[in-house]
Design a protein around this motif. Structure first.
Motif, mmCIF file in Angstrom:
data_model
loop_
_atom_site.group_PDB
_atom_site.id
_atom_site.type_symbol
_atom_site.label_atom_id
_atom_site.label_comp_id
_atom_site.label_asym_id
_atom_site.label_seq_id
_atom_site.Cartn_x
_atom_site.Cartn_y
_atom_site.Cartn_z
ATOM 1 N N VAL A 157 9.406 44.481 54.407
ATOM 2 C CA VAL A 157 9.617 42.936 53.985
ATOM 3 C C VAL A 157 7.510 42.738 53.377
ATOM 4 N N PHE A 163 10.084 50.841 55.880
ATOM 5 C CA PHE A 163 10.328 50.309 55.445
ATOM 6 C C PHE A 163 9.627 48.945 56.249
ATOM 7 N N TRP A 214 10.518 43.891 49.426
ATOM 8 C CA TRP A 214 10.579 45.223 50.198
ATOM 9 C C TRP A 214 10.232 46.741 49.835
ATOM 10 N N ALA A 248 2.246 42.513 55.371
ATOM 11 C CA ALA A 248 3.951 42.099 56.693
ATOM 12 C C ALA A 248 3.868 41.604 57.387
ATOM 13 N N GLN A 253 8.525 50.767 50.885
ATOM 14 C CA GLN A 253 8.557 52.094 52.198
ATOM 15 C C GLN A 253 6.926 52.182 52.523
ATOM 16 N N GLU A 301 18.184 51.252 54.263
ATOM 17 C CA GLU A 301 17.851 49.916 53.830
ATOM 18 C C GLU A 301 17.982 50.260 51.812
#
Ligand code: SF4
Lengths: 173, 424
Positions: B27, B25, B154, B15, B156, A146
Protein backbone atom coordinates in the motif's frame (compact mmCIF):
# COMPACT_ATOMS: atom_id res chain seq x y z
CA UNK A 1 -16.41 -15.72 2.25
CA UNK A 2 -18.79 -14.76 -0.54
CA UNK A 3 -20.36 -17.28 -2.97
CA UNK A 4 -17.49 -18.88 -4.88
CA UNK A 5 -19.22 -21.01 -7.54
CA UNK A 6 -20.39 -19.45 -10.79
CA UNK A 7 -22.34 -21.65 -13.23
CA UNK A 8 -23.91 -20.50 -16.47
CA UNK A 9 -23.76 -20.38 -20.24
CA UNK A 10 -20.59 -19.50 -22.08
CA UNK A 11 -20.32 -16.44 -24.26
CA UNK A 12 -17.22 -17.07 -26.32
CA UNK A 13 -15.08 -14.23 -27.66
CA UNK A 14 -11.70 -13.98 -29.41
CA UNK A 15 -8.37 -12.33 -28.62
CA UNK A 16 -7.61 -8.66 -27.90
CA UNK A 17 -11.18 -7.68 -27.04
CA UNK A 18 -10.66 -3.99 -26.27
CA UNK A 19 -12.39 -1.57 -23.94
CA UNK A 20 -13.55 0.23 -27.08
CA UNK A 21 -15.62 -2.88 -27.84
CA UNK A 22 -16.71 -3.41 -24.24
CA UNK A 23 -17.67 0.22 -23.74
CA UNK A 24 -17.78 2.12 -27.04
CA UNK A 25 -16.31 5.66 -26.75
CA UNK A 26 -19.39 7.54 -27.83
CA UNK A 27 -21.32 6.05 -24.92
CA UNK A 28 -18.65 6.70 -22.30
CA UNK A 29 -20.65 9.28 -20.40
CA UNK A 30 -24.16 7.79 -20.65
CA UNK A 31 -25.93 6.02 -17.78
CA UNK A 32 -25.05 2.40 -17.12
CA UNK A 33 -28.47 1.20 -18.30
CA UNK A 34 -27.94 2.94 -21.63
CA UNK A 35 -24.28 1.97 -21.90
CA UNK A 36 -24.56 -1.70 -21.10
CA UNK A 37 -26.80 -2.36 -24.12
CA UNK A 38 -23.86 -1.48 -26.40
CA UNK A 39 -21.45 -3.90 -24.74
CA UNK A 40 -19.58 -5.88 -27.43
CA UNK A 41 -22.22 -4.93 -30.00
CA UNK A 42 -19.75 -4.80 -32.88
CA UNK A 43 -18.54 -8.35 -32.12
CA UNK A 44 -21.83 -9.99 -31.14
CA UNK A 45 -24.91 -7.77 -31.56
CA UNK A 46 -27.08 -10.28 -29.66
CA UNK A 47 -24.92 -10.39 -26.54
CA UNK A 48 -26.28 -7.50 -24.46
CA UNK A 49 -29.91 -8.49 -25.10
CA UNK A 50 -29.53 -12.22 -24.48
CA UNK A 51 -26.94 -12.60 -21.74
CA UNK A 52 -28.44 -13.93 -18.48
CA UNK A 53 -27.33 -13.43 -14.89
CA UNK A 54 -24.58 -15.91 -14.04
CA UNK A 55 -23.42 -16.35 -17.64
CA UNK A 56 -19.68 -16.44 -18.14
CA UNK A 57 -17.53 -14.65 -20.70
CA UNK A 58 -14.79 -16.94 -22.01
CA UNK A 59 -12.20 -15.19 -24.08
CA UNK A 60 -8.71 -15.24 -25.55
CA UNK A 61 -5.53 -13.29 -24.94
CA UNK A 62 -5.34 -9.70 -23.65
CA UNK A 63 -9.02 -9.28 -22.82
CA UNK A 64 -9.95 -5.72 -21.89
CA UNK A 65 -6.93 -4.11 -23.50
CA UNK A 66 -7.06 -0.40 -24.17
CA UNK A 67 -8.30 2.39 -21.99
CA UNK A 68 -8.74 2.81 -18.25
CA UNK A 69 -12.52 3.03 -18.56
CA UNK A 70 -14.06 1.14 -15.70
CA UNK A 71 -17.29 1.15 -17.68
CA UNK A 72 -15.88 -1.92 -19.46
CA UNK A 73 -16.16 -4.34 -16.50
CA UNK A 74 -19.08 -2.29 -15.15
CA UNK A 75 -21.14 -2.94 -18.30
CA UNK A 76 -20.49 -6.67 -17.99
CA UNK A 77 -21.40 -6.67 -14.32
CA UNK A 78 -24.56 -4.66 -14.99
CA UNK A 79 -25.60 -7.24 -17.59
CA UNK A 80 -25.29 -9.92 -14.92
CA UNK A 81 -22.11 -11.62 -16.15
CA UNK A 82 -20.93 -13.89 -13.32
CA UNK A 83 -17.26 -13.87 -14.16
CA UNK A 84 -14.68 -13.58 -16.94
CA UNK A 85 -12.29 -16.41 -17.75
CA UNK A 86 -9.54 -15.43 -20.19
CA UNK A 87 -6.27 -16.70 -21.63
CA UNK A 88 -4.89 -13.42 -20.35
CA UNK A 89 -6.34 -10.17 -19.06
CA UNK A 90 -5.15 -6.63 -19.55
CA UNK A 91 -3.74 -5.23 -16.34
CA UNK A 92 -6.17 -2.33 -16.17
CA UNK A 93 -9.17 -4.51 -16.88
CA UNK A 94 -8.25 -6.87 -14.06
CA UNK A 95 -7.57 -3.98 -11.69
CA UNK A 96 -10.92 -2.36 -12.54
CA UNK A 97 -12.84 -5.63 -12.38
CA UNK A 98 -11.52 -6.20 -8.86
CA UNK A 99 -12.27 -2.59 -7.94
CA UNK A 100 -15.92 -2.95 -8.89
CA UNK A 101 -16.35 -6.50 -7.61
CA UNK A 102 -16.49 -8.53 -10.86
CA UNK A 103 -14.40 -11.73 -10.68
CA UNK A 104 -11.95 -12.22 -13.56
CA UNK A 105 -9.61 -15.18 -13.87
CA UNK A 106 -6.68 -16.09 -16.10
CA UNK A 107 -6.88 -19.68 -17.34
CA UNK A 108 -4.50 -20.96 -20.03
CA UNK A 109 -6.27 -23.20 -22.53
CA UNK A 110 -9.76 -21.89 -21.79
CA UNK A 111 -10.28 -20.30 -25.21
CA UNK A 112 -9.73 -23.65 -26.91
CA UNK A 113 -11.67 -25.72 -24.36
CA UNK A 114 -14.98 -23.88 -24.65
CA UNK A 115 -17.45 -22.98 -27.37
CA UNK A 116 -20.35 -20.57 -27.39
CA UNK A 117 -23.27 -21.83 -25.31
CA UNK A 118 -21.30 -24.42 -23.30
CA UNK A 119 -22.28 -25.08 -19.70
CA UNK A 120 -19.41 -23.77 -17.53
CA UNK A 121 -18.72 -23.98 -13.83
CA UNK A 122 -16.06 -21.82 -12.21
CA UNK A 123 -14.86 -22.13 -8.63
CA UNK A 124 -13.49 -18.68 -7.83
CA UNK A 125 -11.74 -19.85 -4.69
CA UNK A 126 -9.79 -22.77 -6.11
CA UNK A 127 -9.64 -21.65 -9.75
CA UNK A 128 -11.19 -24.91 -11.03
CA UNK A 129 -12.99 -24.45 -14.37
CA UNK A 130 -15.25 -27.24 -15.72
CA UNK A 131 -16.92 -27.66 -19.10
CA UNK A 132 -20.05 -29.73 -18.36
CA UNK A 133 -20.63 -30.41 -22.06
CA UNK A 134 -17.22 -31.96 -22.74
CA UNK A 135 -16.13 -32.86 -19.22
CA UNK A 136 -12.91 -30.87 -19.68
CA UNK A 137 -11.39 -29.56 -16.46
CA UNK A 138 -8.92 -26.68 -16.30
CA UNK A 139 -7.02 -24.76 -13.64
CA UNK A 140 -7.17 -20.98 -13.54
CA UNK A 141 -4.65 -19.07 -11.45
CA UNK A 142 -6.36 -18.27 -8.18
CA UNK A 143 -6.58 -14.57 -7.35
CA UNK A 144 -4.18 -13.26 -4.71
CA UNK A 145 -5.76 -12.85 -1.29
CA UNK A 146 -5.51 -9.05 -1.39
CA UNK A 147 -7.66 -8.94 -4.53
CA UNK A 148 -10.13 -11.49 -3.21
CA UNK A 149 -10.69 -9.39 -0.09
CA UNK A 150 -11.71 -6.43 -2.25
CA UNK A 151 -13.95 -8.64 -4.40
CA UNK A 152 -15.58 -10.15 -1.33
CA UNK A 153 -16.24 -6.71 0.12
CA UNK A 154 -18.11 -5.88 -3.11
CA UNK A 155 -15.42 -3.62 -4.54
CA UNK A 156 -13.00 -0.95 -3.35
CA UNK A 157 -15.70 1.68 -2.80
CA UNK A 158 -17.34 -0.62 -0.29
CA UNK A 159 -13.96 -0.89 1.45
CA UNK A 160 -13.68 2.89 1.42
CA UNK A 161 -17.19 3.45 2.75
CA UNK A 162 -16.41 1.11 5.60
CA UNK A 163 -13.35 3.23 6.39
CA UNK A 164 -15.23 6.51 6.42
CA UNK A 165 -18.71 5.32 7.30
CA UNK A 166 -17.85 4.68 10.93
CA UNK A 167 -18.24 0.91 10.64
CA UNK A 168 -14.49 0.55 10.88
CA UNK A 169 -12.28 -1.61 8.73
CA UNK A 170 -10.05 -3.95 10.68
CA UNK A 171 -7.80 -4.54 7.68
CA UNK A 172 -7.06 -0.89 7.03
CA UNK A 173 -3.85 0.60 8.23
CA UNK B 1 22.86 -5.48 -1.15
CA UNK B 2 20.81 -3.44 -3.36
CA UNK B 3 19.69 -5.06 -6.58
CA UNK B 4 16.42 -3.43 -7.38
CA UNK B 5 14.67 -2.58 -10.60
CA UNK B 6 13.38 0.96 -11.05
CA UNK B 7 9.83 -0.18 -10.30
CA UNK B 8 10.94 -1.89 -7.07
CA UNK B 9 12.87 1.19 -5.98
CA UNK B 10 9.99 3.56 -6.56
CA UNK B 11 7.23 1.40 -5.10
CA UNK B 12 9.37 0.52 -2.08
CA UNK B 13 10.06 4.18 -1.38
CA UNK B 14 6.38 5.13 -1.82
CA UNK B 15 5.27 2.31 0.46
CA UNK B 16 7.83 3.21 3.10
CA UNK B 17 9.37 -0.26 2.92
CA UNK B 18 13.13 -0.70 2.76
CA UNK B 19 13.09 -3.31 0.04
CA UNK B 20 10.26 -4.79 -1.99
CA UNK B 21 10.40 -7.55 -4.56
CA UNK B 22 8.29 -8.35 -7.60
CA UNK B 23 5.05 -10.11 -6.68
CA UNK B 24 4.60 -8.41 -3.30
CA UNK B 25 1.54 -6.32 -2.52
CA UNK B 26 2.16 -2.90 -1.06
CA UNK B 27 0.00 0.00 0.00
CA UNK B 28 1.81 3.09 -1.25
CA UNK B 29 1.49 6.87 -0.96
CA UNK B 30 0.42 8.55 -4.17
CA UNK B 31 2.68 11.46 -5.19
CA UNK B 32 0.51 12.76 -8.02
CA UNK B 33 -3.01 11.94 -9.25
CA UNK B 34 -4.50 13.07 -12.56
CA UNK B 35 -8.16 12.90 -13.56
CA UNK B 36 -9.49 14.01 -16.95
CA UNK B 37 -12.90 15.22 -17.99
CA UNK B 38 -14.41 11.86 -18.94
CA UNK B 39 -14.19 10.71 -15.32
CA UNK B 40 -13.60 13.73 -13.06
CA UNK B 41 -17.20 14.60 -12.20
CA UNK B 42 -18.06 11.01 -11.37
CA UNK B 43 -14.89 10.50 -9.34
CA UNK B 44 -15.55 13.60 -7.23
CA UNK B 45 -19.21 12.65 -6.77
CA UNK B 46 -18.09 9.30 -5.42
CA UNK B 47 -15.43 10.81 -3.14
CA UNK B 48 -18.13 12.94 -1.53
CA UNK B 49 -20.55 9.97 -1.35
CA UNK B 50 -17.98 7.83 0.42
CA UNK B 51 -18.18 9.93 3.55
CA UNK B 52 -14.59 11.14 3.14
CA UNK B 53 -14.14 14.70 4.38
CA UNK B 54 -12.41 15.72 1.14
CA UNK B 55 -9.23 15.06 -0.79
CA UNK B 56 -6.40 13.60 1.29
CA UNK B 57 -3.83 15.76 -0.53
CA UNK B 58 -5.43 18.37 -2.83
CA UNK B 59 -2.04 19.76 -3.90
CA UNK B 60 -1.15 16.38 -5.43
CA UNK B 61 -4.22 16.42 -7.67
CA UNK B 62 -4.33 17.66 -11.27
CA UNK B 63 -7.60 17.87 -13.20
CA UNK B 64 -7.56 18.31 -16.98
CA UNK B 65 -10.38 18.99 -19.41
CA UNK B 66 -9.02 17.53 -22.62
CA UNK B 67 -11.16 14.77 -24.08
CA UNK B 68 -14.28 16.74 -24.97
CA UNK B 69 -12.70 19.99 -26.13
CA UNK B 70 -14.45 22.18 -26.97
CA UNK B 71 -17.61 20.61 -25.62
CA UNK B 72 -19.19 18.80 -28.59
CA UNK B 73 -22.62 18.39 -26.94
CA UNK B 74 -24.72 20.16 -24.30
CA UNK B 75 -24.15 17.15 -22.04
CA UNK B 76 -20.39 17.58 -22.30
CA UNK B 77 -20.68 21.29 -21.50
CA UNK B 78 -22.73 20.38 -18.46
CA UNK B 79 -20.17 17.77 -17.43
CA UNK B 80 -17.43 20.41 -17.63
CA UNK B 81 -19.47 22.83 -15.52
CA UNK B 82 -19.82 20.19 -12.82
CA UNK B 83 -16.08 19.52 -12.92
CA UNK B 84 -15.31 23.22 -12.42
CA UNK B 85 -17.65 23.32 -9.43
CA UNK B 86 -16.00 20.28 -7.85
CA UNK B 87 -12.52 21.63 -8.51
CA UNK B 88 -13.37 24.84 -6.65
CA UNK B 89 -15.23 23.13 -3.80
CA UNK B 90 -12.54 20.50 -3.20
CA UNK B 91 -9.55 22.86 -3.53
CA UNK B 92 -7.96 20.81 -6.30
CA UNK B 93 -4.30 21.82 -6.56
CA UNK B 94 -4.08 22.30 -10.33
CA UNK B 95 -6.82 22.65 -12.91
CA UNK B 96 -6.27 22.88 -16.68
CA UNK B 97 -9.44 24.00 -18.38
CA UNK B 98 -10.46 23.22 -21.96
CA UNK B 99 -7.86 24.25 -24.53
CA UNK B 100 -4.76 24.06 -22.32
CA UNK B 101 -3.84 20.69 -23.70
CA UNK B 102 -3.85 16.92 -23.35
CA UNK B 103 -3.20 15.58 -19.86
CA UNK B 104 -0.10 13.58 -20.82
CA UNK B 105 1.42 16.64 -22.43
CA UNK B 106 0.59 18.98 -19.56
CA UNK B 107 1.92 16.83 -16.70
CA UNK B 108 5.52 16.83 -17.97
CA UNK B 109 5.36 20.16 -19.84
CA UNK B 110 4.25 22.10 -16.77
CA UNK B 111 6.69 20.36 -14.44
CA UNK B 112 4.35 18.14 -12.42
CA UNK B 113 6.29 14.93 -12.94
CA UNK B 114 9.67 14.21 -11.37
CA UNK B 115 11.89 11.14 -11.31
CA UNK B 116 10.99 8.61 -8.63
CA UNK B 117 7.39 9.71 -8.22
CA UNK B 118 4.49 7.28 -7.97
CA UNK B 119 1.81 8.73 -10.25
CA UNK B 120 -1.69 7.48 -11.03
CA UNK B 121 -4.33 8.76 -13.40
CA UNK B 122 -7.68 7.74 -14.82
CA UNK B 123 -6.14 7.06 -18.19
CA UNK B 124 -4.26 4.11 -19.58
CA UNK B 125 -1.59 6.26 -21.20
CA UNK B 126 -0.27 7.37 -17.81
CA UNK B 127 2.72 5.18 -18.69
CA UNK B 128 3.88 8.26 -20.66
CA UNK B 129 5.42 9.71 -17.52
CA UNK B 130 7.82 6.82 -17.18
CA UNK B 131 9.85 8.85 -19.68
CA UNK B 132 10.84 10.92 -16.64
CA UNK B 133 11.57 7.85 -14.50
CA UNK B 134 8.26 8.11 -12.68
CA UNK B 135 6.28 4.97 -11.90
CA UNK B 136 3.09 6.15 -13.56
CA UNK B 137 0.11 4.01 -14.40
CA UNK B 138 -3.58 4.09 -15.23
CA UNK B 139 -6.30 3.20 -12.77
CA UNK B 140 -10.08 3.17 -12.97
CA UNK B 141 -12.53 5.51 -11.33
CA UNK B 142 -13.18 3.44 -8.19
CA UNK B 143 -9.46 3.05 -7.47
CA UNK B 144 -9.06 6.79 -8.06
CA UNK B 145 -11.81 7.57 -5.57
CA UNK B 146 -9.97 5.46 -3.01
CA UNK B 147 -6.64 7.12 -3.84
CA UNK B 148 -8.06 10.65 -3.57
CA UNK B 149 -9.89 9.99 -0.33
CA UNK B 150 -7.01 8.21 1.42
CA UNK B 151 -3.88 9.37 -0.43
CA UNK B 152 -2.86 5.74 -0.84
CA UNK B 153 -3.53 2.72 -3.03
CA UNK B 154 -2.58 -0.95 -3.27
CA UNK B 155 -0.13 -2.15 -5.88
CA UNK B 156 1.38 -5.44 -6.81
CA UNK B 157 5.08 -4.89 -7.42
CA UNK B 158 5.56 -5.91 -11.06
CA UNK B 159 8.22 -8.04 -12.66
CA UNK B 160 10.35 -6.01 -15.07
CA UNK B 161 11.27 -6.60 -18.69
CA UNK B 162 14.26 -4.71 -20.01
CA UNK B 163 14.77 -3.69 -23.61
CA UNK B 164 18.47 -3.13 -24.33
CA UNK B 165 18.38 -0.92 -27.39
CA UNK B 166 21.50 -0.41 -29.46
CA UNK B 167 22.44 0.97 -32.86
CA UNK B 168 21.61 4.26 -34.56
CA UNK B 169 18.33 5.10 -36.28
CA UNK B 170 18.64 5.68 -40.02
CA UNK B 171 17.50 9.01 -41.48
CA UNK B 172 13.71 9.18 -41.70
CA UNK B 173 13.27 6.68 -38.83
CA UNK B 174 12.16 7.97 -35.42
CA UNK B 175 11.32 6.55 -31.99
CA UNK B 176 7.65 6.12 -32.91
CA UNK B 177 8.93 3.56 -35.40
CA UNK B 178 10.93 1.91 -32.62
CA UNK B 179 7.97 1.41 -30.29
CA UNK B 180 5.80 0.19 -33.19
CA UNK B 181 8.55 -2.26 -34.12
CA UNK B 182 8.76 -3.51 -30.52
CA UNK B 183 4.98 -4.00 -30.48
CA UNK B 184 5.16 -5.88 -33.76
CA UNK B 185 8.04 -8.09 -32.71
CA UNK B 186 7.03 -8.84 -29.11
CA UNK B 187 3.23 -8.57 -29.21
CA UNK B 188 0.56 -6.69 -27.27
CA UNK B 189 0.87 -9.05 -24.31
CA UNK B 190 4.63 -9.14 -23.72
CA UNK B 191 4.64 -6.75 -20.78
CA UNK B 192 1.25 -7.60 -19.29
CA UNK B 193 1.32 -6.79 -15.52
CA UNK B 194 5.00 -5.91 -15.93
CA UNK B 195 7.18 -2.84 -15.87
CA UNK B 196 9.41 -2.10 -18.84
CA UNK B 197 12.81 -0.48 -18.64
CA UNK B 198 13.90 1.07 -21.93
CA UNK B 199 17.68 1.06 -21.76
CA UNK B 200 20.87 0.55 -23.70
CA UNK B 201 23.24 2.82 -25.62
CA UNK B 202 20.62 3.97 -28.17
CA UNK B 203 18.48 5.44 -25.39
CA UNK B 204 21.21 7.88 -24.38
CA UNK B 205 20.75 9.59 -27.74
CA UNK B 206 17.01 10.20 -27.39
CA UNK B 207 15.42 13.52 -26.57
CA UNK B 208 12.57 13.78 -24.05
CA UNK B 209 9.92 14.04 -26.80
CA UNK B 210 10.97 10.66 -28.16
CA UNK B 211 11.00 9.10 -24.70
CA UNK B 212 7.51 10.38 -24.03
CA UNK B 213 6.30 8.78 -27.28
CA UNK B 214 7.85 5.44 -26.38
CA UNK B 215 6.60 5.39 -22.77
CA UNK B 216 3.17 6.51 -23.97
CA UNK B 217 2.84 3.36 -26.05
CA UNK B 218 4.36 1.04 -23.45
CA UNK B 219 0.79 0.34 -22.36
CA UNK B 220 0.04 -0.97 -25.85
CA UNK B 221 2.31 -3.91 -25.09
CA UNK B 222 0.64 -4.36 -21.73
CA UNK B 223 2.99 -2.44 -19.46
CA UNK B 224 2.09 -1.12 -16.04
CA UNK B 225 5.09 1.24 -16.14
CA UNK B 226 7.23 2.20 -19.15
CA UNK B 227 10.41 3.54 -17.60
CA UNK B 228 13.53 5.34 -18.74
CA UNK B 229 16.38 6.19 -16.36
CA UNK B 230 16.62 9.73 -15.12
CA UNK B 231 19.81 11.09 -16.72
CA UNK B 232 21.24 14.30 -18.18
CA UNK B 233 18.41 14.49 -20.73
CA UNK B 234 15.87 14.31 -17.91
CA UNK B 235 17.71 16.92 -15.88
CA UNK B 236 17.93 19.31 -18.79
CA UNK B 237 14.20 18.91 -19.45
CA UNK B 238 13.37 19.56 -15.79
CA UNK B 239 15.73 22.50 -15.55
CA UNK B 240 13.90 24.21 -18.42
CA UNK B 241 10.84 23.97 -16.17
CA UNK B 242 12.58 25.51 -13.21
CA UNK B 243 13.01 22.23 -11.37
CA UNK B 244 16.29 21.87 -9.55
CA UNK B 245 18.54 18.88 -10.08
CA UNK B 246 16.84 15.72 -8.89
CA UNK B 247 19.87 13.51 -9.60
CA UNK B 248 20.14 10.36 -11.66
CA UNK B 249 17.82 7.44 -11.01
CA UNK B 250 18.34 3.99 -12.47
CA UNK B 251 17.94 0.33 -11.66
CA UNK B 252 20.79 -1.32 -9.79
CA UNK B 253 23.28 -2.96 -12.15
CA UNK B 254 22.52 -6.42 -10.77
CA UNK B 255 18.73 -6.01 -10.62
CA UNK B 256 16.85 -9.13 -11.60
CA UNK B 257 14.69 -9.10 -14.70
CA UNK B 258 12.08 -11.48 -15.96
CA UNK B 259 13.53 -11.02 -19.41
CA UNK B 260 16.12 -8.88 -21.16
CA UNK B 261 15.63 -8.35 -24.89
CA UNK B 262 18.49 -7.02 -27.02
CA UNK B 263 17.21 -5.05 -29.99
CA UNK B 264 19.41 -3.54 -32.69
CA UNK B 265 17.90 -0.47 -34.29
CA UNK B 266 20.23 0.47 -37.15
CA UNK B 267 18.42 -1.57 -39.80
CA UNK B 268 14.93 -0.39 -38.88
CA UNK B 269 12.59 1.03 -41.56
CA UNK B 270 9.68 3.37 -40.83
CA UNK B 271 6.91 1.20 -39.35
CA UNK B 272 3.14 1.16 -39.69
CA UNK B 273 0.60 -0.56 -37.42
CA UNK B 274 -2.15 -2.12 -39.51
CA UNK B 275 -5.81 -2.33 -38.59
CA UNK B 276 -7.05 -3.34 -36.04
CA UNK B 277 -4.25 -4.16 -33.59
CA UNK B 278 -1.28 -2.12 -32.47
CA UNK B 279 0.95 -5.18 -32.70
CA UNK B 280 0.11 -5.91 -36.36
CA UNK B 281 3.08 -4.00 -37.63
CA UNK B 282 4.85 -3.90 -40.98
CA UNK B 283 7.58 -1.79 -42.58
CA UNK B 284 5.92 1.07 -44.45
CA UNK B 285 7.02 -0.42 -47.79
CA UNK B 286 4.66 -3.38 -47.28
CA UNK B 287 1.55 -1.20 -47.19
CA UNK B 288 2.63 1.80 -49.26
CA UNK B 289 0.01 2.64 -51.87
CA UNK B 290 -3.10 2.01 -49.77
CA UNK B 291 -5.39 5.00 -50.44
CA UNK B 292 -6.42 7.10 -47.42
CA UNK B 293 -9.21 9.58 -46.69
CA UNK B 294 -7.82 11.09 -43.48
CA UNK B 295 -4.43 11.84 -41.96
CA UNK B 296 -4.16 12.82 -38.30
CA UNK B 297 -1.18 14.41 -36.57
CA UNK B 298 -1.75 14.87 -32.87
CA UNK B 299 -2.54 13.06 -29.60
CA UNK B 300 -0.49 12.48 -26.48
CA UNK B 301 1.74 10.15 -28.49
CA UNK B 302 2.89 12.54 -31.22
CA UNK B 303 1.32 15.97 -30.92
CA UNK B 304 4.42 17.72 -29.59
CA UNK B 305 6.41 20.52 -31.20
CA UNK B 306 9.03 18.06 -32.48
CA UNK B 307 6.25 16.09 -34.20
CA UNK B 308 4.65 19.09 -35.87
CA UNK B 309 8.12 20.19 -36.97
CA UNK B 310 8.83 16.79 -38.55
CA UNK B 311 5.50 16.90 -40.37
CA UNK B 312 6.11 20.47 -41.55
CA UNK B 313 9.50 19.51 -42.94
CA UNK B 314 7.74 17.05 -45.24
CA UNK B 315 4.74 19.27 -46.03
CA UNK B 316 6.77 22.44 -46.74
CA UNK B 317 5.72 23.81 -50.13
CA UNK B 318 3.45 20.81 -50.82
CA UNK B 319 -0.31 20.28 -50.88
CA UNK B 320 -2.38 17.54 -49.30
CA UNK B 321 -3.83 15.23 -51.99
CA UNK B 322 -7.39 16.01 -53.13
CA UNK B 323 -9.94 14.09 -51.10
CA UNK B 324 -7.67 13.75 -48.05
CA UNK B 325 -8.44 15.54 -44.78
CA UNK B 326 -5.29 16.43 -42.87
CA UNK B 327 -6.05 17.16 -39.21
CA UNK B 328 -3.44 18.59 -36.85
CA UNK B 329 -4.06 18.84 -33.12
CA UNK B 330 -1.15 20.41 -31.20
CA UNK B 331 -0.90 18.62 -27.84
CA UNK B 332 -1.10 21.80 -25.78
CA UNK B 333 -1.60 25.54 -26.02
CA UNK B 334 2.14 25.99 -25.53
CA UNK B 335 2.85 23.65 -28.42
CA UNK B 336 0.37 25.61 -30.50
CA UNK B 337 1.99 28.92 -29.57
CA UNK B 338 5.51 27.65 -30.23
CA UNK B 339 4.46 26.11 -33.56
CA UNK B 340 2.88 29.41 -34.47
CA UNK B 341 5.90 31.48 -33.42
CA UNK B 342 8.23 29.28 -35.45
CA UNK B 343 6.14 29.34 -38.62
CA UNK B 344 5.44 25.61 -38.40
CA UNK B 345 1.72 26.23 -38.23
CA UNK B 346 1.81 28.39 -41.37
CA UNK B 347 3.53 25.61 -43.27
CA UNK B 348 0.94 23.08 -42.16
CA UNK B 349 -2.00 25.35 -42.93
CA UNK B 350 -0.61 26.29 -46.33
CA UNK B 351 -0.35 22.59 -47.13
CA UNK B 352 -4.05 22.20 -46.40
CA UNK B 353 -4.16 21.11 -42.75
CA UNK B 354 -7.12 21.88 -40.52
CA UNK B 355 -5.85 22.82 -37.07
CA UNK B 356 -7.92 21.33 -34.24
CA UNK B 357 -8.09 22.50 -30.64
CA UNK B 358 -5.44 21.22 -28.23
CA UNK B 359 -7.20 18.13 -26.97
CA UNK B 360 -7.96 14.52 -27.73
CA UNK B 361 -10.62 15.06 -30.41
CA UNK B 362 -10.70 12.26 -32.97
CA UNK B 363 -8.02 10.15 -31.24
CA UNK B 364 -10.58 8.24 -29.17
CA UNK B 365 -13.51 8.57 -31.52
CA UNK B 366 -14.93 11.38 -29.45
CA UNK B 367 -15.63 14.14 -31.93
CA UNK B 368 -14.08 16.51 -34.44
CA UNK B 369 -12.76 14.37 -37.27
CA UNK B 370 -14.39 10.96 -37.16
CA UNK B 371 -14.30 8.32 -39.89
CA UNK B 372 -17.22 6.99 -41.90
CA UNK B 373 -17.80 3.35 -42.84
CA UNK B 374 -15.27 2.09 -45.37
CA UNK B 375 -12.88 4.99 -44.83
CA UNK B 376 -9.18 4.58 -44.17
CA UNK B 377 -7.04 6.83 -42.00
CA UNK B 378 -3.43 7.05 -40.94
CA UNK B 379 -2.56 8.81 -37.69
CA UNK B 380 0.23 9.49 -35.23
CA UNK B 381 -1.81 8.34 -32.25
CA UNK B 382 -1.53 5.11 -30.33
CA UNK B 383 -4.56 2.90 -31.01
CA UNK B 384 -6.16 1.49 -34.11
CA UNK B 385 -8.81 -0.73 -32.54
CA UNK B 386 -12.15 -1.28 -34.29
CA UNK B 387 -14.30 1.82 -33.88
CA UNK B 388 -11.57 3.88 -32.23
CA UNK B 389 -12.01 6.89 -34.56
CA UNK B 390 -15.68 6.59 -35.45
CA UNK B 391 -17.23 3.89 -37.62
CA UNK B 392 -16.44 0.27 -36.78
CA UNK B 393 -16.13 -0.22 -40.55
CA UNK B 394 -13.25 2.26 -40.83
CA UNK B 395 -9.58 1.26 -40.94
CA UNK B 396 -6.86 2.95 -38.91
CA UNK B 397 -3.12 2.79 -39.54
CA UNK B 398 -0.60 4.19 -37.04
CA UNK B 399 2.74 5.74 -37.92
CA UNK B 400 5.22 8.53 -37.25
CA UNK B 401 4.44 12.18 -38.04
CA UNK B 402 6.73 12.04 -41.08
CA UNK B 403 4.98 8.96 -42.48
CA UNK B 404 1.56 10.49 -41.88
CA UNK B 405 2.59 13.75 -43.56
CA UNK B 406 4.05 11.91 -46.55
CA UNK B 407 0.84 9.87 -46.83
CA UNK B 408 -1.31 13.00 -46.72
CA UNK B 409 0.57 14.41 -49.70
CA UNK B 410 0.46 11.16 -51.67
CA UNK B 411 -3.19 10.41 -50.82
CA UNK B 412 -1.99 6.93 -50.01
CA UNK B 413 0.28 5.41 -47.42
CA UNK B 414 3.80 6.53 -48.33
CA UNK B 415 7.37 6.13 -47.16
CA UNK B 416 8.57 9.51 -45.84
CA UNK B 417 12.05 8.76 -47.19
CA UNK B 418 10.60 9.10 -50.70
CA UNK B 419 9.91 12.81 -50.02
CA UNK B 420 12.18 15.81 -49.61
CA UNK B 421 12.54 17.06 -46.08
CA UNK B 422 12.73 13.61 -44.54
CA UNK B 423 16.04 14.36 -42.91
CA UNK B 424 15.45 12.33 -39.79
S1 SF4 C 1 -4.86 11.92 -27.03
FE1 SF4 C 1 -5.89 9.97 -27.32
S2 SF4 C 1 -4.69 8.47 -26.21
FE2 SF4 C 1 -4.05 10.49 -25.51
S3 SF4 C 1 -5.26 10.89 -23.67
FE3 SF4 C 1 -6.36 11.75 -25.42
S4 SF4 C 1 -7.77 10.13 -26.09
FE4 SF4 C 1 -6.23 9.19 -24.77
Amino acid sequence: MAETIVRGRVWHFGHDISTDLLSPGGFAIGSVDERKMHTLESVNPGFAGDVRPGDVVVTGRNFGCGSSRETAPENLKALGVGCIVAESLSRLFLRNAVAIGLPALVCPGVHEAFADGDDIEVDLASGRVVNHRTGAMLEASALPEEMREILDAGGILAVLRRQFGGEGDPSSG
Amino acid sequence: MARLTLAEKILGRAAGVAEVAAGEFVVADIDLAMIHDIFAARVFDLVLDSGAPGLADPEAVVVVIDHLVPAPTPEAADLHRRIREHVAALDVGTFYDAGEGICHQLLPERGHVRPGMLVVGTDSHMTTHGALAAAATGIGTSDMVYALATGRLWFQVPETIRFELSGTLSPGVVWKDVILALAGRFGSDVAQYRAIEFAGPAVKETDMASRLTVSNMAVEIGAKFGLFDADEVTEAYLRERGIEATGPLAADPDASYEAVHDVFLSDLDPQVALPNEVDRVAPVGDVAGQPIEQAFIGSCTNGRLEDLEAAAAILEGKRVAPGVRLLVAPASRRVLQEASARGILDTLIAAGASVLPSGCGPCFGGHGGLLGAGERAIGTHNRNFVGRMGSAQAEIYLASPATVAASAIAGRIADPRSMEGAGG
